[in-house]
Design an enzyme around this catalytic site. Structure first.
Site, mmCIF file in Angstrom:
data_model
loop_
_atom_site.group_PDB
_atom_site.id
_atom_site.type_symbol
_atom_site.label_atom_id
_atom_site.label_comp_id
_atom_site.label_asym_id
_atom_site.label_seq_id
_atom_site.Cartn_x
_atom_site.Cartn_y
_atom_site.Cartn_z
ATOM 1 N N ASP A 47 -2.936 -4.023 5.424
ATOM 2 C CA ASP A 47 -3.920 -4.142 4.337
ATOM 3 C C ASP A 47 -3.233 -4.618 3.068
ATOM 4 O O ASP A 47 -2.481 -3.878 2.439
ATOM 5 C CB ASP A 47 -4.578 -2.774 4.075
ATOM 6 C CG ASP A 47 -5.631 -2.880 2.982
ATOM 7 O OD1 ASP A 47 -6.778 -3.254 3.313
ATOM 8 O OD2 ASP A 47 -5.326 -2.629 1.801
ATOM 9 N N TYR A 52 -2.104 -7.565 -5.168
ATOM 10 C CA TYR A 52 -0.862 -6.838 -4.857
ATOM 11 C C TYR A 52 0.364 -7.758 -5.002
ATOM 12 O O TYR A 52 1.489 -7.271 -5.094
ATOM 13 C CB TYR A 52 -0.872 -6.252 -3.441
ATOM 14 C CG TYR A 52 -2.003 -5.284 -3.138
ATOM 15 C CD1 TYR A 52 -2.816 -4.778 -4.144
ATOM 16 C CD2 TYR A 52 -2.258 -4.876 -1.838
ATOM 17 C CE1 TYR A 52 -3.867 -3.907 -3.860
ATOM 18 C CE2 TYR A 52 -3.298 -4.000 -1.538
ATOM 19 C CZ TYR A 52 -4.102 -3.533 -2.551
ATOM 20 O OH TYR A 52 -5.138 -2.675 -2.256
ATOM 21 N N LYS A 77 -7.995 -9.406 0.079
ATOM 22 C CA LYS A 77 -9.172 -9.138 -0.760
ATOM 23 C C LYS A 77 -9.215 -10.096 -1.948
ATOM 24 O O LYS A 77 -8.155 -10.479 -2.460
ATOM 25 C CB LYS A 77 -9.115 -7.701 -1.316
ATOM 26 C CG LYS A 77 -8.728 -6.647 -0.282
ATOM 27 C CD LYS A 77 -8.741 -5.236 -0.835
ATOM 28 C CE LYS A 77 -8.116 -4.249 0.132
ATOM 29 N NZ LYS A 77 -6.665 -4.076 -0.005
ATOM 30 N N HIS A 110 -12.841 -6.920 -3.519
ATOM 31 C CA HIS A 110 -12.006 -5.769 -3.863
ATOM 32 C C HIS A 110 -12.778 -4.714 -4.664
ATOM 33 O O HIS A 110 -12.707 -3.523 -4.371
ATOM 34 C CB HIS A 110 -10.784 -6.263 -4.656
ATOM 35 C CG HIS A 110 -9.586 -5.391 -4.524
ATOM 36 N ND1 HIS A 110 -8.307 -5.884 -4.428
ATOM 37 C CD2 HIS A 110 -9.452 -4.048 -4.477
ATOM 38 C CE1 HIS A 110 -7.451 -4.880 -4.328
ATOM 39 N NE2 HIS A 110 -8.124 -3.755 -4.357
HETATM 40 N N1 LIG Z 1 -9.464 -1.241 -2.013
HETATM 41 C C1 LIG Z 1 -8.871 -0.638 -3.024
HETATM 42 O O1 LIG Z 1 -9.359 -0.662 -4.174
HETATM 43 C C2 LIG Z 1 -7.600 0.096 -2.796
HETATM 44 C C3 LIG Z 1 -6.920 -0.060 -1.616
HETATM 45 N N2 LIG Z 1 -5.741 0.599 -1.392
HETATM 46 C C4 LIG Z 1 -5.054 0.374 -0.106
HETATM 47 O O2 LIG Z 1 -4.819 1.616 0.526
HETATM 48 C C5 LIG Z 1 -3.427 1.776 0.761
HETATM 49 C C6 LIG Z 1 -3.031 3.233 0.700
HETATM 50 O O3 LIG Z 1 -3.337 3.800 -0.548
HETATM 51 P P1 LIG Z 1 -2.232 4.136 -1.654
HETATM 52 O O4 LIG Z 1 -2.869 4.005 -2.961
HETATM 53 O O5 LIG Z 1 -1.025 3.326 -1.409
HETATM 54 O O6 LIG Z 1 -1.944 5.666 -1.462
HETATM 55 P P2 LIG Z 1 -1.515 6.634 -0.255
HETATM 56 O O7 LIG Z 1 -2.429 7.794 -0.327
HETATM 57 O O8 LIG Z 1 -1.364 5.907 1.016
HETATM 58 O O9 LIG Z 1 -0.108 7.160 -0.771
HETATM 59 C C7 LIG Z 1 1.064 6.415 -0.680
HETATM 60 C C8 LIG Z 1 2.203 7.228 -1.288
HETATM 61 O O10 LIG Z 1 2.324 8.482 -0.612
HETATM 62 C C9 LIG Z 1 3.702 8.829 -0.490
HETATM 63 N N3 LIG Z 1 4.008 8.957 0.958
HETATM 64 C C10 LIG Z 1 3.551 8.177 1.965
HETATM 65 N N4 LIG Z 1 3.957 8.655 3.157
HETATM 66 C C11 LIG Z 1 4.711 9.743 2.895
HETATM 67 C C12 LIG Z 1 5.408 10.661 3.725
HETATM 68 N N5 LIG Z 1 5.372 10.572 5.052
HETATM 69 N N6 LIG Z 1 6.109 11.658 3.106
HETATM 70 C C13 LIG Z 1 6.134 11.783 1.757
HETATM 71 N N7 LIG Z 1 5.462 10.943 0.921
HETATM 72 C C14 LIG Z 1 4.760 9.939 1.498
HETATM 73 C C15 LIG Z 1 4.511 7.739 -1.167
HETATM 74 O O11 LIG Z 1 4.741 8.129 -2.485
HETATM 75 C C16 LIG Z 1 3.569 6.552 -1.138
HETATM 76 O O12 LIG Z 1 3.803 5.670 -2.198
HETATM 77 C C17 LIG Z 1 -2.791 0.895 -0.318
HETATM 78 O O13 LIG Z 1 -1.426 0.650 -0.049
HETATM 79 C C18 LIG Z 1 -3.696 -0.293 -0.277
HETATM 80 O O14 LIG Z 1 -3.387 -1.103 0.836
HETATM 81 C C19 LIG Z 1 -5.264 1.483 -2.316
HETATM 82 C C20 LIG Z 1 -5.892 1.678 -3.523
HETATM 83 C C21 LIG Z 1 -7.114 0.987 -3.863
HETATM 84 O O1 LIG Z 2 -6.134 -1.805 -4.361
HETATM 85 C C1 LIG Z 2 -5.794 -1.276 -5.423
HETATM 86 C C2 LIG Z 2 -6.782 -1.384 -6.430
HETATM 87 C C3 LIG Z 2 -6.490 -1.255 -7.845
HETATM 88 C C4 LIG Z 2 -7.136 -0.359 -8.636
HETATM 89 N N1 LIG Z 2 -6.717 -0.562 -9.873
HETATM 90 C C5 LIG Z 2 -5.835 -1.576 -9.913
HETATM 91 C C6 LIG Z 2 -5.146 -2.156 -10.973
HETATM 92 C C7 LIG Z 2 -4.276 -3.211 -10.721
HETATM 93 C C8 LIG Z 2 -4.098 -3.659 -9.408
HETATM 94 C C9 LIG Z 2 -4.799 -3.073 -8.361
HETATM 95 C C10 LIG Z 2 -5.648 -2.035 -8.627
#
Ligand SMILES: NC(=O)C1=CN([C@@H]2O[C@H](COP(=O)(O)OP(=O)(O)OC[C@H]3O[C@@H](n4cnc5c(N)ncnc54)[C@H](O)[C@@H]3O)[C@@H](O)[C@H]2O)C=CC1
Ligand SMILES: O=CCc1c[nH]c2ccccc12
Length: 272
Positions: A47, A52, A77, A110
């Site tokens: 993803d 990003y 996205k 997104h």
């Molecule tokens: N559509 C959207 O607006 C969004 C999409 N995403 C997507 O979802 C994915 C996952 O969400 P994230 O925000 O990255 O948060 P997440 O909930 O997956 O947390 C990632 C963090 O958790 C910790 N972690 C991961 N595995 C671990 C382990 N086994 N032990 C200890 N710590 C650990 C690390 O600090 C890592 O940076 C993103 O990378 C992205 O691809 C994320 C945010 C917004």
């Molecule tokens: O996917 C991550 C989404 C997101 C939420 N807020 C921001 C700000 C800047 C880059 C990505 C994102």
């Protein structure tokens, strides 16, 4: 269920249930290695997103893996600044160029940017009709955004990706997606580590002999919600994917379903 398990989207496309998220490492040069480790571990869903800034690193990992393109499922996205009909088509071309591929498996809006989101969706429908994407969907859409979309859509979104963990559990959105044939996909399933000391979660981890992170991944998977935990560390990637040798009991799942406290790592979609 195992790491290769898939869900069938509303257009017949198979999507892996568990994948790797790649937002946002401190340095994007960690992403190629992380994706390579994930692919070695058996992961097939990656993803990413244009915002990003790491679509090129994802492409390099895909190439280095030697895996046939058709075995991989790549989501990207269109970012807020690019929403609109023509701008989305241009943004898609840029993503394809960076991903060094001639199609994307899933292309998502997104965020639902108010004035532009319907034109953005029309652009996604064009890309889908032109067979440049295998499936199209949305992200951060709650019921009001979906209802608005249904007034103009010729294609029902295949996927809706939104924040989903026991602490941010919009069960009404999950139910609405299922009613409409939209696959729910959860992001930030690990709450970025913010809840790893929650005593209730620690108790479950001890009970099942798993880490708190594995409990969180399993909670999503057991509901049939696609989930994309992020890490760039090899041991953590392997840990997050080693969740197929246990099951959380119905009673514990029900208890976790009471933990919702609106903890969010991202914006609230209802503000859009
Ligand atoms: N559509 C959207 O607006 C969004 C999409 N995403 C997507 O979802 C994915 C996952 O969400 P994230 O925000 O990255 O948060 P997440 O909930 O997956 O947390 C990632 C963090 O958790 C910790 N972690 C991961 N595995 C671990 C382990 N086994 N032990 C200890 N710590 C650990 C690390 O600090 C890592 O940076 C993103 O990378 C992205 O691809 C994320 C945010 C917004
Ligand atoms: O996917 C991550 C989404 C997101 C939420 N807020 C921001 C700000 C800047 C880059 C990505 C994102």
């Amino acid at each position: 269920m195992n790491l290769q398990s898939t869900t069938t989207l509303n257009n017949g496309v198979e999507m892996p249930l568990l994948g790797l998220g790649v937002y946002a490492p401190r340095h994007n040069n960690e992403v190629q290695q992380a994706v390579e480790w994930a692919l070695e571990a058996g992961c097939r869903l990656i993803d990413t997103a244009s915002i990003y800034g790491n679509e090129r690193e994802v492409a390099d990992a895909m190439a280095a893996s030697g895996l046939p393109r058709q075995e991989l499922f790549i989501t990207t996205k269109v970012w807020n600044d690019d929403e609109g009909y023509d701008t989305t088509l241009t943004a898609f071309d840029k993503s394809l160029e960076k991903l060094k591929t001639d199609y994307v498996d899933l292309y998502l809006i997104h965020w639902p940017i108010r004035e532009k989101r319907l034109d953005t969706w029309r652009a996604l429908e064009t890309l889908y009709a032109d067979k440049r994407v295998r499936a199209i969907g949305v992200s951060n859409y709650y019921q009001p955004h979906l209802d608005e979309l249904f007034t103009i859509a010729s294609v029902t979104p295949a996927v809706n990706q939104f924040e989903f963990s026991p602490y941010c559990n919009p069960a009404d959105v999950v139910a609405y997606c299922r009613e409409k044939g939209i696959q729910p996909e959860g992001y930030a399933p690990l709450v970025r580590g913010e809840k790893s000391n929650d005593p209730r979660l620690v108790t479950l981890a001890e009970k099942y002999g798993k880490s708190t992170y594995q409990i969180l991944v399993k909670w999503s998977l057991q509901q049939g919600v696609v989930t994309i935990p992020k890490s760039v560390k090899k041991e953590r990637i392997q840990e997050n994917f080693a969740v197929f040798d246990f099951a959380i009991s119905d009673e514990d799942m029900a208890d976790m379903n009471t933990w919702h406290d609106n903890t969010r790592v991202a914006w609230n979609p209802l503000d859009f």
